[in-house]
Design an enzyme around this catalytic site. Structure first.
Site, short mmCIF file in Angstrom:
data_model
loop_
_atom_site.label_atom_id
_atom_site.label_comp_id
_atom_site.label_asym_id
_atom_site.label_seq_id
_atom_site.Cartn_x
_atom_site.Cartn_y
_atom_site.Cartn_z
N ALA A 240 -6.81 1.37 -1.97
CA ALA A 240 -5.76 2.12 -2.67
C ALA A 240 -4.43 2.10 -1.92
O ALA A 240 -3.41 2.56 -2.45
CB ALA A 240 -6.20 3.56 -2.89
N ASP A 241 -4.42 1.56 -0.71
CA ASP A 241 -3.20 1.54 0.08
C ASP A 241 -2.18 0.58 -0.54
O ASP A 241 -2.46 -0.62 -0.72
CB ASP A 241 -3.53 1.10 1.51
CG ASP A 241 -2.32 1.17 2.43
OD1 ASP A 241 -2.14 2.21 3.07
OD2 ASP A 241 -1.56 0.20 2.49
#
Length: 286
Positions: A240-241
């Site tokens: 999700a970064d």
């Protein structure tokens, strides 16, 4: 004061280590001397440790200087800087993958751990949803106000200190309301004995997740970063970064950011060293 020389058996890119650490203004890095002064807390005592390179990438060697307990400090420093990792094996693994270009550019760069578990969580909370420059500025402001400086080296404030800070004080530093509450709540949770950070190192990744996720302001991204940069777990890849997504898009020449399905497939190709894939991808866009 004692001095100890440590020689490594595998290639090790100290130059890249210092360059990345120097991005944070709180780190006492001297590029010309090839040295960093590390703030450690050993047996509840704040100790400054100097680590200076005296070798080369192919034949790494370091001089450690300090006044604290020698055996404990050498072990901590070795763990923090990943001196026991087989960087040759990791490097060879990624040369057979689509990450080959960045592993050639940043060859033998290790994962360097945060100097203290609490510091790592504090940094993660501050860095959430902020650009890197302002995150560093805000962290520096926080540590200069509530931390301690010894021999020119900054130590983060302890949980006992942070637990007594008010939300209004942090808001005046440009913390958001929620981040201020998260920081203070975390510190109070530790001080009250509900969270024992030293116990986390012996837990599995899943157990660490179950322990930290119930805390306000700590989500999967923060826990994955803690697992990677505090506990040194080798196979973390926080999909999700946004930075990782952007780095993958740039490296692979994609027209848009990769979706979760694609990232999962890539992660499986990079196992069991997902954390190193993450580090090198971040490094490629920093």
């Amino acid at each position: 004061m004692w001095r100890k020389t440590v020689e490594l058996q595998n290639p090790y890119n100290w130059e890249q280590v210092l360059q990345r650490l120097a991005m944070d203004p709180l780190h006492a890095v001297d590029i010309e001397k090839s040295e960093i002064k590390v703030p450690l807390i050993v047996n509840e005592t704040e100790i400054v440790v100097s680590v200076q390179s005296t070798g080369t990438l192919a034949a790494p060697a370091f001089v450690i200087t300090s006044e604290g307990p020698e055996e404990d400090i050498i072990q901590r420093i070795s763990t923090i800087f990943g001196w026991q990792q087989d960087m040759e094996r990791i490097h060879s693994h990624f040369l057979q993958t689509n990450l080959r270009p960045i592993f050639k550019t940043f060859a033998y760069t290790p994962i360097v751990l945060e100097f203290n578990y609490f510091d790592c969580l504090v940094r993660c909370i501050i860095h959430q949803q902020l650009n890197l420059k302002f995150a560093f500025t805000l962290t520096e402001r926080f540590v200069h106000t509530y931390g301690k400086q010894i021999d020119g080296v900054w130590f983060y404030p302890t949980p006992a200190v942070v637990a007594k800070i008010t939300v209004e004080e942090l808001r005046a530093m440009q913390f958001s309301q929620r981040k201020a509450e998260y920081m203070i709540h975390l510190a109070q949770h530790i001080v009250s004995g509900h969270l024992h950070l030293d116990d986390l190192g012996a837990m599995s990744d899943e157990e660490v997740m179950k322990t930290l996720l119930p805390l306000r302001g700590i989500g999967p991204w923060t826990v994955q970063n803690f697992l990677m940069f505090a506990l040194g777990r080798p196979n973390m890849f926080p999909k999700a970064d946004i930075g990782l997504q952007r780095a993958v898009q740039q490296l692979l020449g994609l027209s848009q950011k990769p979706d979760d399905h694609m990232l999962e497939e890539l992660k499986q190709q990079w196992e069991p060293y997902g954390s190193y894939a993450s580090l090198y991808l971040w490094r490629s866009i920093e």
